[in-house]
Design an enzyme around this catalytic site. Structure first.
Site, PDB file in Angstrom:
ATOM      1  N   ASP A  18     -21.872   8.104  10.724  1.00  0.00           N
ATOM      2  CA  ASP A  18     -20.792   9.076  10.709  1.00  0.00           C
ATOM      3  C   ASP A  18     -21.407  10.475  10.630  1.00  0.00           C
ATOM      4  OD1 ASP A  18     -18.124  10.136  10.282  1.00  0.00           O
ATOM      5  OD2 ASP A  18     -18.614  10.256   8.154  1.00  0.00           O
ATOM      6  N   ASP A  20     -19.234  13.723   9.484  1.00  0.00           N
ATOM      7  CA  ASP A  20     -18.612  14.532   8.434  1.00  0.00           C
ATOM      8  C   ASP A  20     -18.735  13.893   7.056  1.00  0.00           C
ATOM      9  OD1 ASP A  20     -17.283  16.909   9.699  1.00  0.00           O
ATOM     10  OD2 ASP A  20     -16.453  15.330  10.961  1.00  0.00           O
TER      11      ASP A  20
END
Length: 278
Positions: A18, A20
């Site tokens: 991922d 963020d």
């Protein structure tokens, strides 16, 4: 390199992550929403609905973005000023480059945001090693311009999915191809790092999941019985990935150690998982 070229190169490890709140210390979308949009309390209510499976991530994320009400260049400017990189992610990328470990970023954010921040925080050279799979940006009425608050919105990668960007659809072809390899062959190990509700679609897809300590992904994995290990910074991810790469530890062993560490930390917090900081 996209699939299947990445797999054909026969790396020992393929690392999905991922962006963020995982590569960065702040979540870009949460930051704008909390400070310039609907606010943190309203956003957390939306995320609780996703965790409880009473609403979809696509719906909640669209509501977040609809609350921003600013031109897209202003979004990029704010994020460049306020978002910081995990201090050890650069070390991970240097090691990955030296050891031919592909790094694939799967994000529920928007490609122009990721490219802008990775170029700003990591530099063009290391950024070029990263494959980015994320949502896009599209013009919309009435403004029909990135320079107008009402002229743009997100273009979801998978509009027919409740995730908007179903990260499992990128990982699964790798897992399926590896499953067909001979058992005596050197099979690549698939790893994933994440922190929150945008990672739910990817949580079951890899050999080992790194979940940021104290965040929503840990809560989901505990509820769903998904094996995971926790991390606080990319320093521990790097060390444990090295252990896997060099054959010192198995993913099963690391998951067991991670669960034990997490339970110990939880007991120290009076028997409860620390509340999410986001």
């Amino acid at each position: 390199m996209p699939f299947p070229e990445t797999l054909n190169a026969r790396p020992r490890v393929i690392f999905f992550t991922d962006f963020d709140g995982t590569i960065t210390l702040q979540d870009t979308n949460d930051f704008i929403t909390d400070n310039y949009g609907m606010g943190k309390a309203a956003r957390r209510e939306l995320f609780r609905a996703v965790i409880d499976e009473t609403d979809t991530f696509l719906n909640t994320f669209q509501k977040m973005l609809d609350s921003w009400n600013m031109p897209f260049p202003q979004v990029l400017s704010i994020l460049r000023e306020h978002i910081t990189l995990d201090p050890h992610f650069r070390d991970f990328m240097v090691w990955a480059r030296a050891n031919d470990v592909p790094v694939i970023v799967l994000s529920s954010g928007m490609v122009p945001v990721l490219e802008t921040l990775l170029r700003h925080l990591l530099g063009e050279e290391l950024m070029s090693d990263i494959e980015i799979v994320a949502n896009g940006v599209q013009l919309c009425a009435p403004g029909n311009s990135l320079d107008k608050a009402d002229g743009w919105t997100i273009k979801f990668l998978h509009e027919d999915s409740g995730f908007g960007h179903d990260k499992s659809l990128t990982i699964r072809p790798y897992a399926d191809a590896i499953a067909k390899m001979p058992h005596n062959d050197d099979r690549p190990t698939l790893l994933y790092a994440g922190d929150g509700v945008s990672d739910l679609s990817a949580a079951r897809e890899t050999d080992l999941l790194f979940a940021r300590e104290g965040q929503d992904l840990v809560t989901y994995c505990e509820r769903s019985g998904i094996p995971f290990t926790t991390f606080q910074t990319w320093a521990s991810i790097l060390e444990e990935t090295k252990d896997i790469y060099e054959g010192r530890k198995t993913v099963k062993k690391l998951a067991e150690e991670g669960l034990k560490r997490h339970r110990t930390n939880s007991l120290e917090q009076n028997g409860h998982v620390r509340p999410s900081l986001n």
